[in-house]
Design an enzyme around this catalytic site. Structure first.
Site, PDB file in Angstrom:
ATOM      1  N   GLU A  98       0.826  -1.217   0.000  1.00 27.27           N
ATOM      2  CA  GLU A  98       0.000   0.000   0.000  1.00 27.27           C
ATOM      3  C   GLU A  98       0.856   1.260   0.000  1.00 27.27           C
ATOM      4  O   GLU A  98       0.552   2.233  -0.690  1.00 27.27           O
ATOM      5  CB  GLU A  98      -0.905  -0.015   1.244  1.00 27.27           C
ATOM      6  CG  GLU A  98      -1.854   1.173   1.299  1.00 27.27           C
ATOM      7  CD  GLU A  98      -2.481   1.348   2.678  1.00 27.27           C
ATOM      8  OE1 GLU A  98      -3.085   2.399   2.892  1.00 27.27           O
ATOM      9  OE2 GLU A  98      -2.345   0.454   3.530  1.00 27.27           O
ATOM     10  N   ASP A  99       1.965   1.263   0.760  1.00 28.11           N
ATOM     11  CA  ASP A  99       2.723   2.496   1.004  1.00 28.11           C
ATOM     12  C   ASP A  99       3.982   2.664   0.155  1.00 28.11           C
ATOM     13  O   ASP A  99       4.588   3.725   0.171  1.00 28.11           O
ATOM     14  CB  ASP A  99       3.155   2.562   2.482  1.00 28.11           C
ATOM     15  CG  ASP A  99       1.956   2.769   3.408  1.00 28.11           C
ATOM     16  OD1 ASP A  99       0.893   3.169   2.902  1.00 28.11           O
ATOM     17  OD2 ASP A  99       2.087   2.523   4.613  1.00 28.11           O
TER      18      ASP A  99
END
Length: 741
Positions: A98-99
């Site tokens: 996600e990051d």
């Protein structure tokens, strides 16, 4: 999350932080519930290295290095939930896709398909949470719960992630804390409960209360601290009495006092309308004994016999979850006995195996069962939740409400004609039992017999009932069945059977709507669908699609929607809020008339006070934008607050009282209980008349065998006046309790 290049940190600080990260990693390996092989340790080390590198530029809002968060989540997964190396590795990397630029494909290449699939599930879940001001929160819950069909470890790691986020929320602003805490109480705590993760459930509930009702939480914490010494002394007194008899029987055991959770005390105070001092069972004594599997039941009842030899048990408070374990896997004997000084005390009796299962849930099962692997155990866990997830088409809010009820409901145990035991939620009907046997049995139910007697389908079952289902191939569900069924499984199956035609029309309507909106230059997405549902005053997207498919919503109405549509949902709602004579007198030119302001910009808007909690000036409140009735103002401790904040976070408005002490009066009801005495009524009336009360709307007083009960509705200007008046009434001799209605 913020980013940094460490420019502001000294070399010594960086070195200190790196040492702390290394120490946390060592602790992770040390506290893991399972015995880790060398291969397991290599897998975890590799995941740790990937996570450290991926998050090296990131920091949390508190300022600490972001990597501390995934390590903390992995520690919860490994020690408190008790999962193995695969889950610990996935927990360490739960935010990397996600990051950062790392992909699921890379994780599969570096590790294995199982780790990659869990990380992918966690990433999907994170990406399914759009702007809370636009999207229906319940839809996110539904999608989150449906990921269970992939791998239950996704939800277990998500629960661990939520627990750590709740433990580290101090740096967030108040309204975000309240929103996240409401979500936690609404869905994550019940999920943890259903999965047998009782330690985590308790922590989530206590932290949820800390941020939804901070004053109440702190008051209970302080009161519990004040009574800790007294409770410890009392528990020691009970323990000392039992110790001699247990030792004589050569039972190997340990005893410990356990305070009730802050949340459970608050729940009891609300449910029974009592004060902290009136909650008598604020702690319990737990006896944990060593035993072989063969002797477990025998020793449990032997301890029960010893306890009841010394203390008189309450006949209504024996809970035997050893003969019939809870569906969560929980096993124990609970007895409530009259202890020294005439005080009730709960005593819990568990074997070491039962205690581990109570703490870790199903992860502890395979430690005690030969040939049972973690994979088998996870399947058992998943089966606990699958029933409520079978119908993916239902409305999101109904889905979550049904699911939540099935998570927390108390259980009854009933028998089939052949003597098999089945677990159902308390309040389940004969029709629910039919669907519990099998969906096809339920759908073709013609009638039911309970204990040999023919009963209607809505007959409520009790523990110990023996139930027989009579079926017919020609029988089909009717709409009235939805009134007879209480379990989410039965209701979902009935709805599916009834709604096949409706679903087809809705599917056609969805396609039509997409084409028509495209022609109107509007892209159909979740935000637009939610806005349309609000605009046409419908509860669900399915209703919207059905009405378009059936031609109820035509092209002219769609054009009107498109022309009225505004980019900001808040403004969109404000346009739909109609002024009404029944609303409070609001005059934008008169500051005193605007008792409440809303949102960050402190706007003056029309509103109504919710009748479910009757807020008055000075109460902690929030605004809720309804579809048909403008803004409703609720107290933050309103019974509906948690549900509203969780399901409709995007409709919640911050609300704040402004100085308008003489502009408006509020209705409030107080309830009084005490010992009846001569002149009591006049004393109460005198205090009310001296309390700056604007008016007494109604008084209802009664006496029953020496007990005085009163309900008084008054008109006041704010809650300070009300609190002072209630405190003065409480001082009257013989008054036991004064509460707000």
């Amino acid at each position: 999350m913020t980013h940094t290049n460490y420019a502001y940190m000294t070399e010594a600080e960086i070195e200190l932080e790196n040492k702390a990260i290394a120490q946390q990693y060592k602790e992770l390996l040390k506290i893991s519930y399972q015995t880790l092989s060398e291969e397991d340790k290599k897998l975890i080390r590799k995941a740790f290295d990937v996570a450290v590198d991926a998050h090296k530029e990131q920091r949390r809002k508190s300022g600490e290095a972001y990597i501390f968060h995934p390590i903390a989540v992995a520690k919860i997964v490994g020690s408190e939930i008790g999962l193995g190396a695969t889950s610990i590795a996935a927990a360490l990397m739960h935010d990397v896709v996600e990051d950062t630029d790392i992909t699921v494909e890379q994780i599969e290449q570096w590790f294995n398909p199982k780790v990659a699939k869990i990380v992918e599930g966690l990433t999907k879940m994170a990406l399914l949470e759009p702007d809370p001001h636009i999207s229906m929160q319940a839809e996110n819950y539904r999608k989150m719960l449906l990921t269970l069909n992939d791998d239950v470890r996704v939800i277990l790691i998500k629960i661990a992630d939520r627990l750590h986020n709740m433990q580290t929320m101090e740096s967030m602003v108040d309204y975000k804390q309240a929103k996240i805490a409401s979500e936690t109480l609404y869905i994550y705590a019940p999920l943890a409960h259903r999965l047998g993760l009782f330690n985590i459930k308790t922590q989530l509930e206590d932290l949820g209360l800390k941020y939804t009702e901070p004053t109440v939480y702190q008051d209970i914490v302080n009161r519990m601290k004040e009574t800790t010494e007294e409770q410890q002394e009392y528990i020691k007194g009970v323990s000392d009495i039992l110790k001699h008899s247990l030792d004589q029987e050569h039972i190997e055991y340990s005893m410990k006092g356990r305070p009730k959770s802050i949340y459970s005390i608050r729940k009891k105070m609300k449910a029974q309308n009592v004060t902290f001092d009136e909650v008598y069972d604020k702690f319990a004594l737990r006896i944990i004994y060593k035993s072989t599997p063969h002797d477990e039941k025998f020793i449990a009842w032997k301890i029960y016999s010893i306890v009841t030899d010394h203390f008189r048990p309450s006949p209504n408070r024996l809970r035997d979850w050893i003969s019939s374990p809870k569906s969560t896997g929980y096993e124990a004997l609970h007895i409530t006995v009259m202890g020294p000084k005439g005080r009730w005390v709960e005593i819990q009796i568990r074997s070491e195996r039962m205690d581990e299962i109570a703490e870790k849930g199903y992860a502890a099962h395979y430690k005690y069962k030969q040939g049972v692997t973690e994979e088998n155990t996870l399947d058992m866990w998943l089966n606990q939740l699958k029933e409520a997830l079978e119908n993916a088409e239902t409305d999101a809010v109904d889905f979550v409400e049904d699911f939540k009820l099935s998570l927390y409901s108390k259980e009854i145990y009933v028998f089939t004609p052949k003597g098999q035991i089945k677990s159902l939620p308390k309040g389940a009907t004969a029709l629910d039992f039919a669907f519990c046997i099998h969906s096809e049995v339920g759908l073709h139910t013609r009638g039911t017999r309970v204990n040999g007697r023919l009963v209607p389908l809505n007959h409520v079952l009790n523990s110990g009932d023996q139930v027989e289902v009579i079926t017919s191939e020609n029988k089909k569900p009717s709409p009235s069945w939805l009134e007879y069924a209480t379990t989410s499984r039965a209701r979902n199956k009935i709805k599916n059977a009834l709604n096949e035609d409706t679903k087809k029309i809705a599917d056609d309507g969805k396609e039509q709507l997409q084409r028509k909106l495209k022609h109107l230059k509007v892209t159909m997405n979740e935000k637009v669908v939610n806005e349309m549902a609000t605009y046409f005053r419908l509860k669900t997207s399915q209703e919207l699609f059905y009405r378009v498919g059936a031609g109820v919503i035509d092209n002219t109405q769609l054009k009107e929607f498109a022309s009225n549509r505004n980019n900001t949902l808040f403004n969109f709602f404000k346009k739909t809020i109609k002024r009404s004579p029944s609303l409070p007198v609001i005059d934008s030119g008169n500051a005193k008339a605007d008792l409440l302001v809303f949102g960050k910009d402190k706007e003056k808007l029309d509103y109504k006070l919710a009748t479910c909690c009757n807020p008055i000036s000075g109460d902690n409140v929030f605004g809720f934008v309804t579809i048909n009735d403008g803004i409703k103002v609720h107290r933050t401790d309103c019974p509906n607050a948690i549900s509203l904040r969780s399901n409709y976070a995007y409709r919640i408005l911050q609300a704040q009282w402004i100085d308008a002490s003489s502009a408006m009066n509020f209705e409030a009801t107080i309830n009084i209980i005490g010992l009846d005495s001569a002149g009591l009524t006049s004393e109460i009336t005198k205090i009310i008349m001296e309390s700056n009360v604007v008016n007494i709307r109604s008084i209802s007083l009664s006496e029953d065998a020496g007990i005085f009960k009163g309900s008084i509705t008054v008109i006041v200007q704010n809650n300070e006046i009300l609190k002072k008046m209630m405190a003065n009434i409480k001082k009257i001799g013989g008054i036991e309790k004064v509460t707000r209605g």
